[in-house]
Design an enzyme around this catalytic site. Structure first.
Site, PDB file in Angstrom:
ATOM      1  N   LYS A  82       5.459  -5.719  -8.078  1.00  0.00           N
ATOM      2  CA  LYS A  82       6.716  -6.335  -7.659  1.00  0.00           C
ATOM      3  C   LYS A  82       6.797  -7.726  -8.294  1.00  0.00           C
ATOM      4  O   LYS A  82       6.358  -8.702  -7.689  1.00  0.00           O
ATOM      5  CB  LYS A  82       6.777  -6.479  -6.134  1.00  0.00           C
ATOM      6  CG  LYS A  82       6.857  -5.200  -5.367  1.00  0.00           C
ATOM      7  CD  LYS A  82       6.956  -5.533  -3.878  1.00  0.00           C
ATOM      8  CE  LYS A  82       6.985  -4.311  -3.023  1.00  0.00           C
ATOM      9  NZ  LYS A  82       7.018  -4.669  -1.583  1.00  0.00           N
ATOM     10  N   ASP A 126       1.566   2.754   2.466  1.00  0.00           N
ATOM     11  CA  ASP A 126       1.845   3.166   3.834  1.00  0.00           C
ATOM     12  C   ASP A 126       2.648   2.129   4.601  1.00  0.00           C
ATOM     13  O   ASP A 126       2.817   0.991   4.167  1.00  0.00           O
ATOM     14  CB  ASP A 126       0.534   3.399   4.581  1.00  0.00           C
ATOM     15  CG  ASP A 126      -0.157   2.089   4.949  1.00  0.00           C
ATOM     16  OD1 ASP A 126      -0.439   1.872   6.143  1.00  0.00           O
ATOM     17  OD2 ASP A 126      -0.412   1.265   4.051  1.00  0.00           O
ATOM     18  N   ASP A 156       2.007  -7.164  -5.026  1.00  0.00           N
ATOM     19  CA  ASP A 156       3.240  -7.866  -4.677  1.00  0.00           C
ATOM     20  C   ASP A 156       3.029  -9.364  -4.779  1.00  0.00           C
ATOM     21  O   ASP A 156       3.260  -9.927  -5.834  1.00  0.00           O
ATOM     22  CB  ASP A 156       3.869  -7.394  -3.365  1.00  0.00           C
ATOM     23  CG  ASP A 156       2.936  -7.372  -2.182  1.00  0.00           C
ATOM     24  OD1 ASP A 156       2.130  -8.285  -2.011  1.00  0.00           O
ATOM     25  OD2 ASP A 156       3.054  -6.427  -1.374  1.00  0.00           O
ATOM     26  N   GLU A 209      -5.500  -0.557  -8.410  1.00  0.00           N
ATOM     27  CA  GLU A 209      -4.657  -0.915  -7.267  1.00  0.00           C
ATOM     28  C   GLU A 209      -3.467   0.019  -7.155  1.00  0.00           C
ATOM     29  O   GLU A 209      -3.036   0.610  -8.152  1.00  0.00           O
ATOM     30  CB  GLU A 209      -4.115  -2.348  -7.452  1.00  0.00           C
ATOM     31  CG  GLU A 209      -5.017  -3.429  -6.924  1.00  0.00           C
ATOM     32  CD  GLU A 209      -4.904  -3.619  -5.424  1.00  0.00           C
ATOM     33  OE1 GLU A 209      -4.487  -2.678  -4.708  1.00  0.00           O
ATOM     34  OE2 GLU A 209      -5.247  -4.699  -4.961  1.00  0.00           O
ATOM     35  N   ASP A 210      -2.937   0.125  -5.952  1.00  0.00           N
ATOM     36  CA  ASP A 210      -1.700   0.859  -5.749  1.00  0.00           C
ATOM     37  C   ASP A 210      -0.504  -0.019  -6.085  1.00  0.00           C
ATOM     38  O   ASP A 210       0.408   0.392  -6.784  1.00  0.00           O
ATOM     39  CB  ASP A 210      -1.607   1.401  -4.319  1.00  0.00           C
ATOM     40  CG  ASP A 210      -1.808   0.342  -3.248  1.00  0.00           C
ATOM     41  OD1 ASP A 210      -2.209  -0.795  -3.560  1.00  0.00           O
ATOM     42  OD2 ASP A 210      -1.574   0.656  -2.062  1.00  0.00           O
ATOM     43  N   PHE A 219      10.220  -3.075   0.765  1.00  0.00           N
ATOM     44  CA  PHE A 219       9.052  -2.438   1.360  1.00  0.00           C
ATOM     45  C   PHE A 219       9.035  -0.978   0.930  1.00  0.00           C
ATOM     46  O   PHE A 219       9.851  -0.178   1.370  1.00  0.00           O
ATOM     47  CB  PHE A 219       9.056  -2.561   2.885  1.00  0.00           C
ATOM     48  CG  PHE A 219       7.713  -2.215   3.457  1.00  0.00           C
ATOM     49  CD1 PHE A 219       7.430  -0.921   3.854  1.00  0.00           C
ATOM     50  CD2 PHE A 219       6.717  -3.168   3.554  1.00  0.00           C
ATOM     51  CE1 PHE A 219       6.174  -0.585   4.353  1.00  0.00           C
ATOM     52  CE2 PHE A 219       5.472  -2.836   4.054  1.00  0.00           C
ATOM     53  CZ  PHE A 219       5.198  -1.544   4.452  1.00  0.00           C
ATOM     54  N   VAL A 220       8.092  -0.644   0.014  1.00  0.00           N
ATOM     55  CA  VAL A 220       8.020   0.714  -0.519  1.00  0.00           C
ATOM     56  C   VAL A 220       6.829   1.465   0.062  1.00  0.00           C
ATOM     57  O   VAL A 220       5.806   0.875   0.412  1.00  0.00           O
ATOM     58  CB  VAL A 220       7.953   0.719  -2.065  1.00  0.00           C
ATOM     59  CG1 VAL A 220       9.278   0.254  -2.660  1.00  0.00           C
ATOM     60  CG2 VAL A 220       6.808  -0.126  -2.590  1.00  0.00           C
ATOM     61  N   LYS A 267      -7.022   1.297   1.283  1.00  0.00           N
ATOM     62  CA  LYS A 267      -6.873   2.723   1.240  1.00  0.00           C
ATOM     63  C   LYS A 267      -5.805   3.135   0.242  1.00  0.00           C
ATOM     64  O   LYS A 267      -5.766   4.274  -0.210  1.00  0.00           O
ATOM     65  CB  LYS A 267      -6.479   3.269   2.611  1.00  0.00           C
ATOM     66  CG  LYS A 267      -7.481   3.038   3.695  1.00  0.00           C
ATOM     67  CD  LYS A 267      -6.943   3.548   5.032  1.00  0.00           C
ATOM     68  CE  LYS A 267      -7.891   3.175   6.145  1.00  0.00           C
ATOM     69  NZ  LYS A 267      -7.324   3.483   7.454  1.00  0.00           N
TER      70      LYS A 267
END
Length: 183
Positions: free
Chosen positions: A135, A163, A107, A103-104, A156-157, A47
């Site tokens: 990242k 989310d 990592d 992609e958002d 953790f962003v 999502k």
């Protein structure tokens, strides 16, 4: 949502809404140039990539097609499990298609590495990657990413589609989530 709405849920803002908009315009220009004589299929990874995909598609000047895939390796935690599950597959046959995965964030790269192999195996003419965030310090596999918005620290962003437990996706900037929220 704005910074005041979040109270003490965040610690540091890494990328502002204005920076995101500016960088998306630059990335769209690069994509328009690189795919000038080819039709591109944007494949958004649900999502988290909803915001990036929508804004990127609107910034492009060439026609594109879009499809969505949902894969999961997180569950409700903060670290990738490395085990990938397809929750929603593509509706489009990829044979001879020029695919741009949107992609958002990248990592560890484990999920994306799996996805890249999976989409290439379907006969795509090309498969490239576009991500808003990366990242570098968290990377566990080497992945060639053609379009990168911003590098962020290995924290953790949340925000701009990212989310924690399905919250914070609608924050228009990217910030570190305060540890007390997820501890």
């Amino acid at each position: 949502m704005d910074e005041q709405d979040l109270g003490d849920d965040i610690t540091t803002i890494h990328v502002t809404e204005a920076q995101i908009k500016h960088r998306l315009t630059e990335m769209a220009a690069d994509i328009d140039r690189d795919y000038k004589d080819r039709e591109v299929l944007l494949v958004g990874v649900l999502k988290g990539a909803v915001m990036v995909m929508a804004d990127l598609a609107r910034a492009l000047h060439s026609p594109v097609r879009m499809d969505w895939m949902a894969v999961s390796s997180y569950g409700s935690g903060t670290k990738s499990s490395g085990v990938v599950r397809i929750l929603k597959d593509l509706d489009t046959d990829l044979k001879d298609q020029h695919v741009l995965i949107v992609e958002d964030i990248i990592d560890s790269g484990l999920t994306l590495s799996w996805l890249l192999t999976n989409l290439k195996s379907r006969g795509a003419a090309s498969v490239e990657i576009c991500t808003m965030l990366r990242k570098p310090e968290a990377s566990k596999v080497d992945i060639d990413v053609k379009y990168v918005g911003f590098d962020v620290p290995n924290e953790f962003v949340i925000g701009y589609g990212l989310d924690f437990a399905e919250k914070y996706r609608n924050v228009p900037f990217v910030a570190t989530l305060a540890p007390h929220v997820y501890s």
